[in-house]
Scaffold this active site. Sequence first.
Site, PDB file in Angstrom:
ATOM      1  N   TYR A 142      70.797  -4.638 -10.419  1.00  0.00           N
ATOM      2  CA  TYR A 142      71.838  -4.263 -11.378  1.00  0.00           C
ATOM      3  C   TYR A 142      71.721  -5.064 -12.675  1.00  0.00           C
ATOM      4  CZ  TYR A 142      74.257  -1.550  -7.762  1.00  0.00           C
ATOM      5  OH  TYR A 142      74.585  -0.637  -6.794  1.00  0.00           O
ATOM      6  N   LYS A 189      65.807  -5.287   3.332  1.00  0.00           N
ATOM      7  CA  LYS A 189      64.825  -4.229   3.603  1.00  0.00           C
ATOM      8  C   LYS A 189      63.457  -4.905   3.613  1.00  0.00           C
ATOM      9  CE  LYS A 189      63.681   0.100   4.193  1.00  0.00           C
ATOM     10  NZ  LYS A 189      63.964   0.806   5.462  1.00  0.00           N
ATOM     11  N   ASP A 222      69.190   0.144   6.264  1.00  0.00           N
ATOM     12  CA  ASP A 222      69.418   1.501   6.780  1.00  0.00           C
ATOM     13  C   ASP A 222      70.071   1.434   8.160  1.00  0.00           C
ATOM     14  OD1 ASP A 222      67.022   0.311   7.562  1.00  0.00           O
ATOM     15  OD2 ASP A 222      65.820   2.146   7.468  1.00  0.00           O
ATOM     16  N   ASP A 246      76.917  -3.313  -2.598  1.00  0.00           N
ATOM     17  CA  ASP A 246      77.719  -2.297  -3.280  1.00  0.00           C
ATOM     18  C   ASP A 246      77.884  -1.084  -2.365  1.00  0.00           C
ATOM     19  OD1 ASP A 246      79.046  -0.879  -5.265  1.00  0.00           O
ATOM     20  OD2 ASP A 246      77.194  -0.218  -6.248  1.00  0.00           O
ATOM     21  N   ASP A 250      81.367   0.021   0.158  1.00  0.00           N
ATOM     22  CA  ASP A 250      82.089   1.298   0.039  1.00  0.00           C
ATOM     23  C   ASP A 250      82.146   1.983   1.398  1.00  0.00           C
ATOM     24  OD1 ASP A 250      82.535   1.103  -2.695  1.00  0.00           O
ATOM     25  OD2 ASP A 250      81.989   3.202  -3.055  1.00  0.00           O
TER      26      ASP A 250
HETATM   27  C1  IPM Z   1      81.887  -2.025  -7.631  1.00  0.00           C
HETATM   28  C2  IPM Z   1      81.582  -0.951  -8.623  1.00  0.00           C
HETATM   29  C3  IPM Z   1      80.702  -1.533  -9.703  1.00  0.00           C
HETATM   30  C4  IPM Z   1      79.475  -2.087  -9.048  1.00  0.00           C
HETATM   31  C5  IPM Z   1      80.312  -0.574 -10.811  1.00  0.00           C
HETATM   32  C6  IPM Z   1      81.519   0.055 -11.444  1.00  0.00           C
HETATM   33  C7  IPM Z   1      79.434  -1.223 -11.845  1.00  0.00           C
HETATM   34  O1  IPM Z   1      80.982   0.134  -8.016  1.00  0.00           O
HETATM   35  O2  IPM Z   1      82.586  -2.977  -7.995  1.00  0.00           O
HETATM   36  O3  IPM Z   1      81.416  -1.944  -6.511  1.00  0.00           O
HETATM   37  O4  IPM Z   1      78.596  -1.347  -8.664  1.00  0.00           O
HETATM   38  O5  IPM Z   1      79.403  -3.290  -8.872  1.00  0.00           O
HETATM   39 MN    MN Z   2      80.759  -0.090  -5.891  1.00  0.00          MN
END
Ligand code: IPM
Ligand code: MN
Length: 359
Positions: A142, A189, A222, A246, A250
């Site tokens: 990133y 990985k 994975d 990240d 989620d």
């Molecule tokens: C998070 C978000 C951010 C990230 C984005 C908005 C840049 O998805 O905080 O997880 O990927 O870090």
């Molecule tokens: Mn995110």
Amino acid sequence: MIYKIAIVPGDGIGPEVTGAASDVLKAVSERFGCEFEFNEYLAGGCALDKYGVPLPQETIDGCLASDSVLLGAVGGPKWDAVPNHMRPEKALLGLRKELGLFTNLRPASIQPALADACVLRPDIAAKGFDLMIVRELTGGIYFGDRGRNEAGDAAYDTESYSVAEIERVARRAFETARKRRGHVTSVDKANVLETSRLWRESVHRLGETEYPDVRLDDMYVDNAAMQIIRDPSFFDVIVTSNMFGDILSDEASQVTGSIGLLASASLGSSSRGMYEPIHGSAPDIAGKDIANPIAAILSAAMMLRYSFNLAEEADAVEKAVADVLADGLRTADIKAPGQTDFIKGSEMKKAVLEKIGRN
Ligand code: IPM
Ligand code: MN
């Protein structure tokens, strides 16, 4: 001591939920006598609209001059077409970098009162889970070099990690595990990526030399994505790179069935942290008093605990939230299937405030 808190509401539902969280902090102040000073700063799409940049210098300076930062969420379709370096998300990445917040703690657990919201098969959900994702936050792909070739028909992004970057986040993971169930799973990985091989080596070296009491195992990303659904109770602390963290965070949050409840902390080497709900800016429901403020409220609780060392105060906020959920109060995002008597965001906030006064 008066704790200076920078509030960065951001876009969409950000202002509603940070507003609720600062009201909760005011209630904590009244009940426990600790003192807070709040200052608001713009970042994200709203800053772009007002100042022409997503992260104004004034916001960076204000956050650096504060003891901690409470952030709502940034972004929305309104700014989808702006050039990459002006995107609202840049504000978030920039704040993390400027504040040196290299570790992101993202807890995901089943709230007992909300077991029915969990999307897992009932026999898996019944085992319960409580995991903490420790995500590297200021390095990796990133933040690596990226670009396109001259013809514009090929592009690249670069993943790169140094031993020092790996060790500082791994140290946080081991320390976190020591206060929990003493188990770290390092996710990589390493069967493909050189950065992952360095990651694995470095985590193991640190574990063996400084944290022999913590159980350490490795998992390919994975497989980890699969195990989070198949048997999340296996995990205690997961430590992983920026991009893998990240994605997995989620997934883990959605698995709980209640992303509107999940908080996060971004930490560096000082006590200053940035605290934010895991959910996004949800522009479709902004301003309608639908958004669940609990994730932001629990983020404020994490701030009390991790940045200010106010454990009793943090416990009180977390207990207030657990109590309102046990009372059966639900916002739209966490209502049971078919439930119609759900409440507004402001009513949820009021219920939490009442519990804090009463506890
Ligand atoms: C998070 C978000 C951010 C990230 C984005 C908005 C840049 O998805 O905080 O997880 O990927 O870090
Ligand atoms: Mn995110």
